[in-house]
Design an enzyme around this catalytic site. Structure first.
Site, PDB file in Angstrom:
ATOM      1  N   LYS A  22       0.355  -1.511  -0.107  1.00  0.00           N
ATOM      2  CA  LYS A  22      -0.233   0.177   0.049  1.00  0.00           C
ATOM      3  C   LYS A  22       0.745   1.256   0.084  1.00  0.00           C
ATOM      4  O   LYS A  22       0.513   2.058  -0.646  1.00  0.00           O
ATOM      5  CB  LYS A  22      -1.123   0.366   1.364  1.00  0.00           C
ATOM      6  CG  LYS A  22      -1.575   1.428   1.137  1.00  0.00           C
ATOM      7  CD  LYS A  22      -1.960   1.552   2.872  1.00  0.00           C
ATOM      8  CE  LYS A  22      -1.660   1.463   3.667  1.00  0.00           C
ATOM      9  NZ  LYS A  22      -1.904   2.835   3.943  1.00  0.00           N
ATOM     10  N   ASN A  23       1.874   1.374   1.105  1.00  0.00           N
ATOM     11  CA  ASN A  23       3.073   2.342   0.946  1.00  0.00           C
ATOM     12  C   ASN A  23       3.822   2.523  -0.054  1.00  0.00           C
ATOM     13  O   ASN A  23       4.130   3.641   0.299  1.00  0.00           O
ATOM     14  CB  ASN A  23       3.068   2.049   2.738  1.00  0.00           C
ATOM     15  CG  ASN A  23       2.378   2.588   3.690  1.00  0.00           C
ATOM     16  OD1 ASN A  23       1.287   2.881   3.242  1.00  0.00           O
ATOM     17  ND2 ASN A  23       3.016   2.624   4.757  1.00  0.00           N
ATOM     18  N   ARG A  92      -4.560  10.823   4.262  1.00  0.00           N
ATOM     19  CA  ARG A  92      -3.465  11.362   4.898  1.00  0.00           C
ATOM     20  C   ARG A  92      -2.528  11.617   3.587  1.00  0.00           C
ATOM     21  O   ARG A  92      -1.938  12.750   2.932  1.00  0.00           O
ATOM     22  CB  ARG A  92      -2.936  10.847   6.006  1.00  0.00           C
ATOM     23  CG  ARG A  92      -3.155  11.346   7.087  1.00  0.00           C
ATOM     24  CD  ARG A  92      -1.991  11.046   8.238  1.00  0.00           C
ATOM     25  NE  ARG A  92      -0.622  11.502   8.304  1.00  0.00           N
ATOM     26  CZ  ARG A  92      -0.257  13.101   8.187  1.00  0.00           C
ATOM     27  NH1 ARG A  92      -1.640  14.219   8.801  1.00  0.00           N
ATOM     28  NH2 ARG A  92       0.907  13.622   7.809  1.00  0.00           N
ATOM     29  N   CYS A 116      -4.594  12.243  13.243  1.00  0.00           N
ATOM     30  CA  CYS A 116      -5.181  11.582  13.278  1.00  0.00           C
ATOM     31  C   CYS A 116      -5.830  10.694  14.203  1.00  0.00           C
ATOM     32  O   CYS A 116      -4.948  10.953  15.336  1.00  0.00           O
ATOM     33  CB  CYS A 116      -4.414  10.314  11.512  1.00  0.00           C
ATOM     34  SG  CYS A 116      -2.467   9.895  12.859  1.00  0.00           S
ATOM     35  N   ARG A 121       0.682  14.140  14.233  1.00  0.00           N
ATOM     36  CA  ARG A 121       1.300  14.534  12.361  1.00  0.00           C
ATOM     37  C   ARG A 121       1.229  15.384  11.525  1.00  0.00           C
ATOM     38  O   ARG A 121       0.543  15.786  10.769  1.00  0.00           O
ATOM     39  CB  ARG A 121       0.160  12.957  11.891  1.00  0.00           C
ATOM     40  CG  ARG A 121       0.169  11.876  12.119  1.00  0.00           C
ATOM     41  CD  ARG A 121      -0.238  10.777  11.802  1.00  0.00           C
ATOM     42  NE  ARG A 121       0.736  10.147  10.111  1.00  0.00           N
ATOM     43  CZ  ARG A 121       0.069   9.886   9.824  1.00  0.00           C
ATOM     44  NH1 ARG A 121      -0.709   8.491   9.701  1.00  0.00           N
ATOM     45  NH2 ARG A 121       1.317   8.467   8.692  1.00  0.00           N
ATOM     46  N   ASP A 304       4.135   0.659  12.044  1.00  0.00           N
ATOM     47  CA  ASP A 304       3.631   0.243  11.252  1.00  0.00           C
ATOM     48  C   ASP A 304       3.437  -1.654  11.769  1.00  0.00           C
ATOM     49  O   ASP A 304       2.337  -1.802  11.795  1.00  0.00           O
ATOM     50  CB  ASP A 304       3.747  -0.249   9.956  1.00  0.00           C
ATOM     51  CG  ASP A 304       3.466   1.242   9.544  1.00  0.00           C
ATOM     52  OD1 ASP A 304       2.498   2.006   9.895  1.00  0.00           O
ATOM     53  OD2 ASP A 304       2.913   1.240   8.235  1.00  0.00           O
ATOM     54  N   ILE A 326       8.720   6.837  17.044  1.00  0.00           N
ATOM     55  CA  ILE A 326       8.037   7.673  15.807  1.00  0.00           C
ATOM     56  C   ILE A 326       6.800   7.971  16.153  1.00  0.00           C
ATOM     57  O   ILE A 326       6.491   9.343  16.183  1.00  0.00           O
ATOM     58  CB  ILE A 326       7.613   6.515  14.925  1.00  0.00           C
ATOM     59  CG1 ILE A 326       9.485   6.105  14.493  1.00  0.00           C
ATOM     60  CG2 ILE A 326       7.620   7.092  13.220  1.00  0.00           C
ATOM     61  CD1 ILE A 326      10.522   6.332  13.543  1.00  0.00           C
ATOM     62  N   ARG A 396      -8.805  -0.345   4.106  1.00  0.00           N
ATOM     63  CA  ARG A 396      -8.146   0.346   4.427  1.00  0.00           C
ATOM     64  C   ARG A 396      -6.910   0.324   3.739  1.00  0.00           C
ATOM     65  O   ARG A 396      -5.738   0.194   2.618  1.00  0.00           O
ATOM     66  CB  ARG A 396      -8.029   1.616   5.252  1.00  0.00           C
ATOM     67  CG  ARG A 396      -9.283   2.435   4.719  1.00  0.00           C
ATOM     68  CD  ARG A 396      -9.415   3.749   5.920  1.00  0.00           C
ATOM     69  NE  ARG A 396      -6.826   4.335   5.561  1.00  0.00           N
ATOM     70  CZ  ARG A 396      -6.313   4.914   6.208  1.00  0.00           C
ATOM     71  NH1 ARG A 396      -6.992   5.633   7.061  1.00  0.00           N
ATOM     72  NH2 ARG A 396      -5.695   5.627   5.941  1.00  0.00           N
TER      73      ARG A 396
END
Ligand code: UD1
Length: 417
Positions: A22-23, A92, A116, A121, A304, A326, A396
């Site tokens: 996805k990213n 985002r 978020c 963020r 993640d 993070i 998502r």
């Protein structure tokens, strides 16, 4: 709204195919706007975020269609410059079009993404990068207005490593006049993928995969064709599912070179991980050993995967700690994991976990993609029935998760509430 109903405990066993990342797909989709003509992206997962980005590209005038796992984007009529609030607020990553719209049209109007579920963020580094390239930036009524004549190559030194800001800077610099040097560029494989796609479109980029990227801007980008890397977070989630259930799962089409930190953490918890020719076999222990995890930028342990490893360690044989450096507030899954019987104490960005021998099924609700998958992992080993509400978040980021988990022997179904 739909929900998942899971009957546990079940031991997962079998084979699972990992989808495209996805990213990696989302920035590539934004990058297609830099070229005039038809670009193609292969190995695209069917995700709500991908569909949201398709909608955004269409609003901008592009034609975009997903045929199986091949996404074609034709930008010959893509003259729009506005990313509206209604789309940006749901994802985002829409901020990725800022750099490409500005570089292509000399102006962009992009809704501010806002916070978020797990914190503020900010996007200050995205704005700093395009300002360094010569853009004028104004914030007004919740929108970013950016404009410039042709952008001009420059040096951009990021004070912290940011995936999104590096990607936006790279896209903007691709059509800038002259050379841009990005320092402290993010090292994530998804950033390197974007760089490789830009190179195949005709941009010269030096230092791919390192923290210093040197980009020689070009007048116009050629359409590109790019195959997306496997999703290392999806693969890590199925590996964690093998470990938490004491199961045996073979991951196909994943790239173990992107997963060292996650595999090391799972090995420390007692898993056996065998890298085979075309796949990776993950075998979980009867009960996990405790561990100490600190999330960091790539190649460190990914934020993640923080929620998923927490689900695993909540059932380990002793005390574990997890620190998220993070996103210090990324702990919305903690109260939900407690509903299964987990014993977690939070102290700022540090979670101290006292492992418990078993979980009890419970109704739970998640507020982001990875937190949702952690709740599914917990449901797989919990005694009795678990209901995971708000599956919207899973849609998502996880391609066909019910099908894939059922293929591994999980008893999970999706029902309309
Ligand atoms: C991306 C990923 C997300 C992942 C995150 C960290 C996508 C679509 N999303 O998000 O899944 O969790 O990387 O690996 O790829 N920061 C600033 N100012 C900025 C931008 C970031 O201070 O302008 C800070 C953030 O607060 C955070 C750190 O930089 O502490 C890293 O964030 P960043 O890498 O930018 O995350 P995203 O690109 O938004």
């Amino acid at each position: 709204m739909d929900k998942f109903i899971i009957q546990g405990p079940r031991r997962l066993q079998g084979d699972v195919e990992i989808s495209g990342a996805k990213n990696a797909v989302l920035p590539l989709m934004a990058a297609s706007l830099l070229a005039r003509g038809e670009s193609a992206i292969e190995n695209v997962p069917d995700l709500r975020d991908v569909r949201t980005m398709i909608k955004l590209l269409r609003i901008l005038g592009a034609e975009a269609s997903l045929d199986g796992s091949v996404l074609s984007i034709n930008t010959k009529s893509a003259n729009g410059i506005e990313a509206p609030y209604d789309l940006v607020r749901t994802m985002r990553a829409s901020i990725y079009v800022l750099g490409s719209l500005l570089a292509t049209h000399g102006k962009a109007r992009v809704s501010l993404p806002g916070g978020c579920a797990w914190g503020p963020r900010p996007i200050d580094l995205h704005l700093m990068a395009i300002e360094r390239l010569g853009a004028r930036v104004k914030l007004d009524h919740g929108y970013i207005y950016a404009s410039s004549k042709r952008l001009k190559g420059t040096e951009i030194a990021f004070p912290v490593s940011s995936v999104g800001a590096t990607a936006n800077a790279m896209m903007a610099a691709s059509l800038a006049r002259g050379t841009t040097v990005i320092r402290n560029a993010a090292l994530e494989p998804e950033v390197s993928e974007l760089a490789k796609a830009l190179v195949s479109g005709g941009v010269a980029i030096d230092g791919i995969g390192t923290s210093t990227l040197t980009i020689e801007g070009t007048q116009s980008l050629n359409p590109f064709r790019h195959r997306v890397i496997p999703d290392r977070i999806e693969a890590g989630t199925y590996a964690a599912a093998a470990v938490i259930t004491g199961g045996s799962v073979r991951l196909h089409r994943c790239d173990p070179s992107h997963m060292e930190a996650v595999f090391n953490a799972l090995k420390a918890s007692g898993a056996e991980i065998k890298i085979e020719n075309e796949s990776v076999l993950v075998e979980g222990p009867k009960r996990a050993e405790p561990g100490h995890i600190v999330t960091r930028e790539y190649p460190g342990f990914p934020t993640d995967m923080q929620a998923q490893i927490m689900a695993v360690l909540c059932r380990a044989k002793g005390f574990s700690t997890i620190k998220d450096t993070i996103y210090p507030d990324r702990f919305t899954h903690v109260p939900e994991l407690r509903r299964f019987g987990a014993d977690i104490r939070l102290d700022g960005n540090l979670a101290v976990i006292n492992g418990v021998p078993s979980f009890q099924g419970a109704p739970v609700m998640a507020t982001d993609i990875r937190a949702s998958s952690a709740l599914i992992l917990a449901g797989l080993v919990a005694e009795g029935t678990t209901e995971v509400l708000r599956v919207y978040h899973i849609d998502r980021g996880y391609d066909r998760i019910v099908e894939k988990l059922r293929g591994l022997g999980a008893e999970i179904q999706r029902v309309s509430d």
